[in-house]
Design a protein around this motif. Structure first.
Motif, PDB file in Angstrom:
ATOM      1  N   ASP A  50       0.862  -1.184   0.000  1.00 31.72           N
ATOM      2  CA  ASP A  50       0.000   0.000   0.000  1.00 31.72           C
ATOM      3  C   ASP A  50       0.891   1.224   0.000  1.00 31.72           C
ATOM      4  OD1 ASP A  50      -2.240  -1.501  -0.016  1.00 31.72           O
ATOM      5  OD2 ASP A  50      -2.667  -1.324   2.126  1.00 31.72           O
ATOM      6  N   GLY A  51       0.535   2.187  -0.815  1.00 31.79           N
ATOM      7  CA  GLY A  51       1.359   3.391  -0.921  1.00 31.79           C
ATOM      8  C   GLY A  51       2.535   3.217  -1.865  1.00 31.79           C
ATOM      9  N   GLY A  52       2.643   2.019  -2.463  1.00 27.92           N
ATOM     10  CA  GLY A  52       3.726   1.773  -3.413  1.00 27.92           C
ATOM     11  C   GLY A  52       3.529   2.582  -4.688  1.00 27.92           C
ATOM     12  N   LYS A  53       4.605   2.792  -5.405  1.00 29.07           N
ATOM     13  CA  LYS A  53       4.534   3.562  -6.647  1.00 29.07           C
ATOM     14  C   LYS A  53       5.053   2.718  -7.798  1.00 29.07           C
ATOM     15  CE  LYS A  53       5.120   8.178  -4.704  1.00 29.07           C
ATOM     16  NZ  LYS A  53       5.590   8.042  -3.321  1.00 29.07           N
ATOM     17  N   ILE A  54       4.420   2.896  -8.949  1.00 31.11           N
ATOM     18  CA  ILE A  54       4.926   2.264 -10.157  1.00 31.11           C
ATOM     19  C   ILE A  54       5.089   3.325 -11.239  1.00 31.11           C
ATOM     20  CG2 ILE A  54       4.018  -0.031  -9.680  1.00 31.11           C
ATOM     21  CD1 ILE A  54       1.706   0.453 -11.425  1.00 31.11           C
ATOM     22  N   SER A  55       6.125   3.155 -12.037  1.00 30.45           N
ATOM     23  CA  SER A  55       6.367   4.042 -13.171  1.00 30.45           C
ATOM     24  C   SER A  55       6.144   3.254 -14.443  1.00 30.45           C
ATOM     25  CB  SER A  55       7.815   4.549 -13.169  1.00 30.45           C
ATOM     26  OG  SER A  55       8.104   5.217 -11.983  1.00 30.45           O
ATOM     27  N   LEU A  56       5.486   3.871 -15.412  1.00 29.84           N
ATOM     28  CA  LEU A  56       5.270   3.244 -16.709  1.00 29.84           C
ATOM     29  C   LEU A  56       6.162   3.943 -17.722  1.00 29.84           C
ATOM     30  CD1 LEU A  56       1.377   3.150 -16.617  1.00 29.84           C
ATOM     31  CD2 LEU A  56       2.951   1.294 -16.053  1.00 29.84           C
ATOM     32  N   ILE A  57       6.945   3.166 -18.456  1.00 31.70           N
ATOM     33  CA  ILE A  57       7.833   3.753 -19.463  1.00 31.70           C
ATOM     34  C   ILE A  57       7.603   3.052 -20.789  1.00 31.70           C
ATOM     35  CG2 ILE A  57      10.212   4.259 -20.119  1.00 31.70           C
ATOM     36  CD1 ILE A  57      10.944   4.132 -17.156  1.00 31.70           C
ATOM     37  N   GLY A  58       7.107   3.809 -21.753  1.00 28.92           N
ATOM     38  CA  GLY A  58       6.902   3.280 -23.099  1.00 28.92           C
ATOM     39  C   GLY A  58       8.174   3.452 -23.912  1.00 28.92           C
ATOM     40  N   TYR A  59       8.477   2.490 -24.750  1.00 33.90           N
ATOM     41  CA  TYR A  59       9.697   2.546 -25.554  1.00 33.90           C
ATOM     42  C   TYR A  59       9.374   2.733 -27.029  1.00 33.90           C
ATOM     43  CZ  TYR A  59      12.740   1.444 -21.708  1.00 33.90           C
ATOM     44  OH  TYR A  59      13.448   1.521 -20.549  1.00 33.90           O
ATOM     45  N   TRP A  60      10.287   3.357 -27.725  1.00 33.78           N
ATOM     46  CA  TRP A  60      10.149   3.612 -29.155  1.00 33.78           C
ATOM     47  C   TRP A  60      11.526   3.543 -29.782  1.00 33.78           C
ATOM     48  CZ3 TRP A  60      12.624   8.330 -30.339  1.00 33.78           C
ATOM     49  CH2 TRP A  60      12.901   9.148 -29.243  1.00 33.78           C
ATOM     50  N   ASP A  61      11.594   3.312 -31.086  1.00 38.66           N
ATOM     51  CA  ASP A  61      12.895   3.276 -31.745  1.00 38.66           C
ATOM     52  C   ASP A  61      13.024   4.309 -32.851  1.00 38.66           C
ATOM     53  OD1 ASP A  61      11.213   2.048 -33.520  1.00 38.66           O
ATOM     54  OD2 ASP A  61      12.472   0.295 -33.858  1.00 38.66           O
ATOM     55  N   SER A  62      11.926   4.915 -33.263  1.00 35.07           N
ATOM     56  CA  SER A  62      12.023   5.999 -34.244  1.00 35.07           C
ATOM     57  C   SER A  62      11.135   7.145 -33.761  1.00 35.07           C
ATOM     58  CB  SER A  62      11.595   5.523 -35.633  1.00 35.07           C
ATOM     59  OG  SER A  62      10.276   5.048 -35.604  1.00 35.07           O
ATOM     60  N   GLU A  63      11.552   8.344 -34.050  1.00 36.09           N
ATOM     61  CA  GLU A  63      10.910   9.557 -33.531  1.00 36.09           C
ATOM     62  C   GLU A  63       9.402   9.572 -33.783  1.00 36.09           C
ATOM     63  OE1 GLU A  63      11.382  12.666 -31.141  1.00 36.09           O
ATOM     64  OE2 GLU A  63      13.175  11.702 -31.920  1.00 36.09           O
ATOM     65  N   ASP A  64       8.978   9.021 -34.931  1.00 37.70           N
ATOM     66  CA  ASP A  64       7.546   9.047 -35.252  1.00 37.70           C
ATOM     67  C   ASP A  64       6.732   8.087 -34.378  1.00 37.70           C
ATOM     68  OD1 ASP A  64       8.766   6.867 -36.559  1.00 37.70           O
ATOM     69  OD2 ASP A  64       7.184   6.794 -38.073  1.00 37.70           O
ATOM     70  N   GLN A  65       7.400   7.250 -33.593  1.00 38.18           N
ATOM     71  CA  GLN A  65       6.701   6.320 -32.693  1.00 38.18           C
ATOM     72  C   GLN A  65       6.592   6.861 -31.265  1.00 38.18           C
ATOM     73  OE1 GLN A  65       5.573   2.904 -33.360  1.00 38.18           O
ATOM     74  NE2 GLN A  65       5.593   3.782 -35.404  1.00 38.18           N
ATOM     75  N   LYS A  66       7.219   8.009 -31.005  1.00 37.64           N
ATOM     76  CA  LYS A  66       7.280   8.517 -29.632  1.00 37.64           C
ATOM     77  C   LYS A  66       5.891   8.803 -29.057  1.00 37.64           C
ATOM     78  CE  LYS A  66       9.821  11.810 -26.819  1.00 37.64           C
ATOM     79  NZ  LYS A  66      10.772  12.915 -26.804  1.00 37.64           N
ATOM     80  N   ASP A  67       5.030   9.462 -29.825  1.00 42.60           N
ATOM     81  CA  ASP A  67       3.679   9.762 -29.344  1.00 42.60           C
ATOM     82  C   ASP A  67       2.898   8.478 -29.070  1.00 42.60           C
ATOM     83  OD1 ASP A  67       4.154  12.456 -29.425  1.00 42.60           O
ATOM     84  OD2 ASP A  67       3.105  12.791 -31.321  1.00 42.60           O
ATOM     85  N   LEU A  68       3.075   7.481 -29.946  1.00 37.81           N
ATOM     86  CA  LEU A  68       2.393   6.201 -29.758  1.00 37.81           C
ATOM     87  C   LEU A  68       2.851   5.539 -28.449  1.00 37.81           C
ATOM     88  CD1 LEU A  68       0.545   3.926 -30.733  1.00 37.81           C
ATOM     89  CD2 LEU A  68       2.479   3.026 -32.047  1.00 37.81           C
ATOM     90  N   SER A  69       4.134   5.637 -28.135  1.00 34.97           N
ATOM     91  CA  SER A  69       4.616   4.995 -26.909  1.00 34.97           C
ATOM     92  C   SER A  69       4.025   5.675 -25.676  1.00 34.97           C
ATOM     93  CB  SER A  69       6.146   4.974 -26.853  1.00 34.97           C
ATOM     94  OG  SER A  69       6.667   6.250 -26.607  1.00 34.97           O
ATOM     95  N   ILE A  70       3.803   6.986 -25.739  1.00 37.36           N
ATOM     96  CA  ILE A  70       3.170   7.703 -24.626  1.00 37.36           C
ATOM     97  C   ILE A  70       1.703   7.276 -24.514  1.00 37.36           C
ATOM     98  CG2 ILE A  70       2.450   9.984 -23.800  1.00 37.36           C
ATOM     99  CD1 ILE A  70       5.090  11.058 -25.086  1.00 37.36           C
ATOM    100  N   GLU A  71       1.021   7.141 -25.653  1.00 37.33           N
ATOM    101  CA  GLU A  71      -0.374   6.665 -25.644  1.00 37.33           C
ATOM    102  C   GLU A  71      -0.464   5.261 -25.047  1.00 37.33           C
ATOM    103  OE1 GLU A  71      -1.964   6.820 -29.604  1.00 37.33           O
ATOM    104  OE2 GLU A  71      -1.471   8.949 -29.829  1.00 37.33           O
ATOM    105  N   ARG A  72       0.534   4.427 -25.350  1.00 40.85           N
ATOM    106  CA  ARG A  72       0.537   3.064 -24.816  1.00 40.85           C
ATOM    107  C   ARG A  72       0.743   3.067 -23.301  1.00 40.85           C
ATOM    108  NH1 ARG A  72       3.848  -0.278 -29.524  1.00 40.85           N
ATOM    109  NH2 ARG A  72       2.021  -0.669 -30.811  1.00 40.85           N
ATOM    110  N   GLU A  73       1.632   3.911 -22.815  1.00 41.20           N
ATOM    111  CA  GLU A  73       1.829   4.040 -21.360  1.00 41.20           C
ATOM    112  C   GLU A  73       0.506   4.381 -20.685  1.00 41.20           C
ATOM    113  OE1 GLU A  73       4.418   7.344 -20.802  1.00 41.20           O
ATOM    114  OE2 GLU A  73       6.147   6.328 -21.641  1.00 41.20           O
ATOM    115  N   MET A  74      -0.160   5.398 -21.234  1.00 41.62           N
ATOM    116  CA  MET A  74      -1.408   5.865 -20.634  1.00 41.62           C
ATOM    117  C   MET A  74      -2.487   4.778 -20.716  1.00 41.62           C
ATOM    118  SD  MET A  74      -1.183   9.960 -21.548  1.00 41.62           S
ATOM    119  CE  MET A  74      -2.419   9.884 -22.736  1.00 41.62           C
ATOM    120  N   ALA A  75      -2.512   4.042 -21.830  1.00 39.66           N
ATOM    121  CA  ALA A  75      -3.492   2.963 -21.993  1.00 39.66           C
ATOM    122  C   ALA A  75      -3.253   1.876 -20.941  1.00 39.66           C
ATOM    123  CB  ALA A  75      -3.403   2.372 -23.399  1.00 39.66           C
TER     124      ALA A  75
END
Length: 134
Positions: A50-75
């Motif tokens: 309880d009270g623990g924290k988790i970080s979500l980090i989306g990965y991408w390999d080309s600049e045009d995938q960066k927004d998608l990786s953020i959408e995936r984190e949020m999803a």
């Protein structure tokens, strides 16, 4: 009952679990991924205090995938809550990261298309159906 093994990959040493069952070029998860996410939610509810924290980090390999990786984190964050992740576990800042073969704990052909779930404190001691990488 019959034990169904999951494809969820975790590293005890690094306190990380990885989710990479996304539909190609989308922020939606595959049918098999829905089951993985349920298992992952159960794991997080058990290993995170309880009270623990988790970080979500989306990965991408080309600049045009960066927004998608953020959408995936949020999803993933949204779906973990919808699957019943306890409210006492908080999300820390989400951030996308460029995939780097040399630094990645988990590297395979899907590495640039994954979301890592970093746990600030966890106890994985009894999850025998997880594919531990260390």
């Amino acid at each position: 009952g019959k034990k169904v093994s999951s494809k969820i990959k975790c590293s005890i040493k690094n306190n990380i679990c990885v989710f990479d069952s996304f539909n190609i070029s989308e922020n939606t998860i595959t049918a098999g991924g829905e089951r993985e996410l349920l298992v992952l939610t159960q794991i997080l509810n058990t290993v995170c205090p309880d009270g623990g924290k988790i970080s979500l980090i989306g990965y991408w390999d080309s600049e045009d995938q960066k927004d998608l990786s953020i959408e995936r984190e949020m999803a993933i964050g949204r779906l973990l809550r919808e699957n019943g992740l306890k409210n006492s576990v908080k999300f820390e800042t989400v951030k996308a990261k460029k995939s780097n073969k040399k630094e990645d704990v988990f590297y395979d052909r899907y590495s640039p298309y994954r979301v890592e779930i970093h746990l600030n404190s966890a106890d994985f001691f009894f999850f025998l159906d997880i594919k531990f990488l260390d």
